[in-house]
Scaffold this motif. Structure first.
Motif, PDB file in Angstrom:
ATOM      1  N   PHE A 181      69.235  57.888  85.266  1.00 47.01           N
ATOM      2  CA  PHE A 181      69.002  59.458  85.377  1.00 47.01           C
ATOM      3  C   PHE A 181      70.625  59.673  85.651  1.00 47.01           C
ATOM      4  N   THR A 182      71.449  59.762  85.439  1.00 49.06           N
ATOM      5  CA  THR A 182      72.880  59.936  85.413  1.00 49.06           C
ATOM      6  C   THR A 182      73.334  61.324  85.272  1.00 49.06           C
ATOM      7  N   THR A 183      73.146  61.400  83.239  1.00 47.91           N
ATOM      8  CA  THR A 183      73.445  62.351  83.329  1.00 47.91           C
ATOM      9  C   THR A 183      72.710  63.016  81.860  1.00 47.91           C
ATOM     10  N   ASN A 184      72.899  64.031  81.463  1.00 47.41           N
ATOM     11  CA  ASN A 184      72.022  64.921  80.883  1.00 47.41           C
ATOM     12  C   ASN A 184      71.102  64.398  79.589  1.00 47.41           C
ATOM     13  N   LEU A 185      72.317  63.178  78.975  1.00 46.04           N
ATOM     14  CA  LEU A 185      72.156  62.583  77.681  1.00 46.04           C
ATOM     15  C   LEU A 185      70.703  61.900  78.106  1.00 46.04           C
ATOM     16  N   ASP A 186      70.870  61.177  79.521  1.00 44.50           N
ATOM     17  CA  ASP A 186      69.502  60.637  79.709  1.00 44.50           C
ATOM     18  C   ASP A 186      68.143  61.626  79.935  1.00 44.50           C
ATOM     19  N   ALA A 187      68.015  62.470  80.859  1.00 44.69           N
ATOM     20  CA  ALA A 187      66.990  63.252  80.712  1.00 44.69           C
ATOM     21  C   ALA A 187      66.295  63.806  78.670  1.00 44.69           C
ATOM     22  N   THR A 188      67.421  63.837  77.970  1.00 41.00           N
ATOM     23  CA  THR A 188      67.312  64.165  76.385  1.00 41.00           C
ATOM     24  C   THR A 188      66.416  62.374  76.436  1.00 41.00           C
ATOM     25  N   SER A 189      67.037  61.546  76.456  1.00 40.50           N
ATOM     26  CA  SER A 189      66.672  59.909  76.188  1.00 40.50           C
ATOM     27  C   SER A 189      65.140  59.856  76.863  1.00 40.50           C
ATOM     28  N   PHE A 190      65.543  60.396  77.452  1.00 36.28           N
ATOM     29  CA  PHE A 190      63.606  60.064  78.833  1.00 36.28           C
ATOM     30  C   PHE A 190      62.603  61.269  77.220  1.00 36.28           C
ATOM     31  N   ALA A 191      63.232  62.087  77.630  1.00 38.29           N
ATOM     32  CA  ALA A 191      62.725  63.213  77.191  1.00 38.29           C
ATOM     33  C   ALA A 191      61.758  62.519  75.377  1.00 38.29           C
ATOM     34  N   GLN A 192      62.671  62.146  74.666  1.00 37.96           N
ATOM     35  CA  GLN A 192      61.912  61.659  73.155  1.00 37.96           C
ATOM     36  C   GLN A 192      61.367  60.050  73.768  1.00 37.96           C
ATOM     37  N   SER A 193      61.613  59.419  74.653  1.00 37.12           N
ATOM     38  CA  SER A 193      60.639  58.161  74.466  1.00 37.12           C
ATOM     39  C   SER A 193      59.386  58.393  75.215  1.00 37.12           C
ATOM     40  N   PHE A 194      59.293  59.830  76.116  1.00 40.79           N
ATOM     41  CA  PHE A 194      58.158  60.838  76.384  1.00 40.79           C
ATOM     42  C   PHE A 194      57.358  60.923  75.640  1.00 40.79           C
ATOM     43  N   LEU A 195      57.752  61.530  74.474  1.00 42.58           N
ATOM     44  CA  LEU A 195      57.228  62.293  73.799  1.00 42.58           C
ATOM     45  C   LEU A 195      56.469  61.463  72.281  1.00 42.58           C
ATOM     46  N   GLN A 196      57.693  60.389  71.946  1.00 45.37           N
ATOM     47  CA  GLN A 196      57.291  59.401  71.169  1.00 45.37           C
ATOM     48  C   GLN A 196      55.942  59.130  70.762  1.00 45.37           C
ATOM     49  N   ARG A 197      55.288  59.717  69.369  1.00 47.31           N
ATOM     50  CA  ARG A 197      53.812  59.488  68.952  1.00 47.31           C
ATOM     51  C   ARG A 197      53.420  58.269  69.537  1.00 47.31           C
ATOM     52  N   GLY A 198      52.234  57.460  69.798  1.00 50.84           N
ATOM     53  CA  GLY A 198      51.689  56.041  69.563  1.00 50.84           C
ATOM     54  C   GLY A 198      51.992  55.479  71.337  1.00 50.84           C
ATOM     55  N   ARG A 199      53.366  56.422  71.727  1.00 51.61           N
ATOM     56  CA  ARG A 199      53.952  55.226  73.357  1.00 51.61           C
ATOM     57  C   ARG A 199      53.524  56.257  74.174  1.00 51.61           C
ATOM     58  N   ILE A 200      52.710  55.895  75.532  1.00 54.13           N
ATOM     59  CA  ILE A 200      52.563  55.937  76.672  1.00 54.13           C
ATOM     60  C   ILE A 200      53.640  55.041  77.191  1.00 54.13           C
ATOM     61  N   LEU A 201      54.987  56.129  78.164  1.00 56.88           N
ATOM     62  CA  LEU A 201      55.924  55.252  79.129  1.00 56.88           C
ATOM     63  C   LEU A 201      55.690  55.057  80.239  1.00 56.88           C
ATOM     64  N   ALA A 202      54.676  55.708  80.177  1.00 60.73           N
ATOM     65  CA  ALA A 202      54.242  55.166  82.079  1.00 60.73           C
ATOM     66  C   ALA A 202      53.609  54.215  82.010  1.00 60.73           C
ATOM     67  N   ALA A 203      52.748  53.733  81.019  1.00 63.34           N
ATOM     68  CA  ALA A 203      52.310  52.122  81.229  1.00 63.34           C
ATOM     69  C   ALA A 203      53.533  51.308  80.614  1.00 63.34           C
ATOM     70  N   GLU A 204      54.473  51.083  80.294  1.00 67.49           N
ATOM     71  CA  GLU A 204      55.888  50.694  80.063  1.00 67.49           C
ATOM     72  C   GLU A 204      56.573  50.621  81.047  1.00 67.49           C
ATOM     73  N   LEU A 205      56.792  52.154  81.622  1.00 68.95           N
ATOM     74  CA  LEU A 205      57.436  51.842  82.891  1.00 68.95           C
ATOM     75  C   LEU A 205      56.681  50.937  84.698  1.00 68.95           C
ATOM     76  N   THR A 206      55.623  50.897  84.176  1.00 66.10           N
ATOM     77  CA  THR A 206      54.862  50.478  84.978  1.00 66.10           C
ATOM     78  C   THR A 206      54.975  48.989  85.418  1.00 66.10           C
ATOM     79  N   ILE A 207      54.881  48.625  86.833  1.00 61.71           N
ATOM     80  CA  ILE A 207      55.233  47.714  87.017  1.00 61.71           C
ATOM     81  C   ILE A 207      54.448  46.462  87.788  1.00 61.71           C
ATOM     82  N   GLY A 208      54.300  47.574  88.787  1.00 66.55           N
ATOM     83  CA  GLY A 208      52.551  46.946  89.370  1.00 66.55           C
ATOM     84  C   GLY A 208      52.150  47.969  90.250  1.00 66.55           C
ATOM     85  N   ASN A 209      51.227  48.137  91.352  1.00 65.41           N
ATOM     86  CA  ASN A 209      50.654  48.893  92.444  1.00 65.41           C
ATOM     87  C   ASN A 209      51.655  49.015  93.817  1.00 65.41           C
ATOM     88  N   GLN A 210      51.319  50.694  94.305  1.00 65.89           N
ATOM     89  CA  GLN A 210      51.649  50.882  95.990  1.00 65.89           C
ATOM     90  C   GLN A 210      50.911  51.383  96.760  1.00 65.89           C
TER      91      GLN A 210
END
Length: 432
Positions: free
Chosen positions: A29-58
């Motif tokens: 997240f460096t520019t507003n376009l990064d925020a837009t790209s995140f929103a596009q991925s977050f809202l994509q039908r059938g996609r669970i972005l949280a699961a894709e970004l999870t690399i472990g537990n803490q």
């Protein structure tokens, strides 16, 4: 009914939490376009972005400060229940005690001065004057519900610094709005004995069906770029009237339009745009730029504010513009974990769900649009009874002519009366 008046004080509550939560690979997240790209991925039908970004537990173990405002009747701290007020996304504790128009939109004023409650409005962990933290792997819903739990335990034990209540509060009611309602519900599921009652505003258990529309309406930006004088690292200029407006007027003239207008007319023209966000804080010498990292996000401007929270024709535009100047960000970690609360709560006390009939976040803009499956009460919030199988009693109330930002509408005080009268009916009232 007695009139109590009130005394309020700002507090800092130290807490230590241990929170088991996901470890994410942080998006850029460096520019507003990064925020837009995140929103596009977050809202994509059938996609669970949280699961894709999870690399472990803490296990997040840390000590924080929670900023709070404590209010009680002028006669002193009463034996009435303590309401712990948890705000939603985009706001801080001021949401509960809006000073606009002589506090006519203040939940706290109604609760304390009219009904004799004690109130403790908190800034959620990571927001407002509470401790901030890493916006991806620290400030998540898991950590915030545990922070709320620790604040509650301190209030019950009588160990909140600055509150002279030996032995603590015997009864505590958790009142939430939106995300604050989700956290209060979540808390009741994790520890049903920590609360005596729930009032959940801007809430339903059907938020998933409208979440995409709601989030898309944010048109999200980096908070530090959207309001740089509050959330960024920029210092102030000489003020709107003394510096910025003449500069803007000359710039517009240089484009060849050569308009003839007053500064007030110009201000009216830009009041609902992102440009206004750029100058919020210029005249407020009390604001210290927070220099928030890129994972702190916010909605674009006042047009988005209305889309998300306000019902046209049923709110004071001046109050709406004021809320834009005090808006608060959301973290990426919150967005990735906001949908993770348990499916149901074993809390066995009184539960009131109080939601506006045109609430976009809770009901997709129409809380009566059940498609024939409204369940008890024939409305979407009434279906939340399924999340509280042991609640006694459960009630869903639909506030008319109201969108998601309940406290900002003309008829807000009527909703306050509904909630506080209902609490009194079920053994959790003030001293009216």
């Amino acid at each position: 009914m007695a009139t109590f008046g009130r005394h309020c004080q700002n507090l800092t509550i130290p807490i230590t939490i241990s929170s088991h939560q996901p470890l994410f690979s942080p998006p850029l997240f460096t520019t507003n376009l990064d925020a837009t790209s995140f929103a596009q991925s977050f809202l994509q039908r059938g996609r669970i972005l949280a699961a894709e970004l999870t690399i472990g537990n803490q296990t997040l173990q840390s000590t924080y400060n929670i900023s709070a405002a404590f209010c009680h009747p002028l006669s002193g701290i009463s034996d009435a229940p303590l309401q712990i007020l948890t705000h939603g996304v985009g706001f801080d504790k001021v949401y509960w005690d809006l000073p606009y128009n002589a506090y006519n939109y203040s939940w706290v004023s109604n609760a304390v001065e009219k009904y004799g409650f004690n109130t403790l409005a908190i800034d959620r962990l990571g927001i407002g004057a509470s401790s901030h933290g890493n916006p991806v792997n620290e400030i998540q819903a898991y950590a915030e519900v545990e922070a709320l739990r620790q604040v509650t335990l301190a209030a019950r034990a009588g160990t909140v610094p600055g509150i002279a209540k030996p032995g603590g509060f015997k009864k505590v009611v958790h009142v939430g709005h939106s995300f604050g309602s989700i956290l209060s519900y979540w808390l009741s599921a994790l520890d049903p004995n920590v609360t005596d009652g729930l009032v959940l505003t801007g809430f339903s258990r059907d938020t998933g069906s409208a979440a995409g529309i709601f989030f898309a309406g944010w048109d999200i930006k980096l908070a530090s770029l959207n309001q740089p004088f509050r959330f960024g690292s920029h210092t102030r200029g000489r003020g709107v009237d003394g510096d910025f407006l003449p500069l803007l007027k000359n710039y517009v003239k240089s484009l060849g339009s050569n308009p003839s207008f007053t500064s007030q007319e110009l201000w009216n023209d830009i009041a609902t745009t992102e440009m206004r966000n750029l100058i919020v804080g210029l005249n407020d010498t009390s604001v210290t730029p927070q220099d928030l990292p890129g994972g702190y996000l916010t909605w674009a401007d006042f047009t988005a504010n209305q889309f998300l929270f306000l019902l046209p024709g049923h709110y004071d535009v001046g109050l709406g513009l004021y809320t834009e100047t005090i808006k608060q960000p959301i973290t990426v970690g919150e967005l990735l974990t906001i949908g993770a609360p348990p499916d149901s709560s074993n809390f066995a006390g009184p539960v009131l769900v109080l939601t506006g009939d045109k609430d976009l976040a809770a009901c997709g803009g129409d809380c009566y649009a059940t498609g024939g499956a409204g369940g008890a009460g024939g409305n979407i919030p009434a279906q939340s009874v399924k999340a509280f199988p042991k609640a006694r009693p459960f009630k869903a109330y639909i506030q008319p002519r109201t969108a998601h930002g309940l406290n900002a509408h003309y008829n807000a005080s009527a909703a306050y009366d509904i909630a506080h009268t209902w609490l009194g009916t079920h053994g959790l009232g003030g001293k009216a």
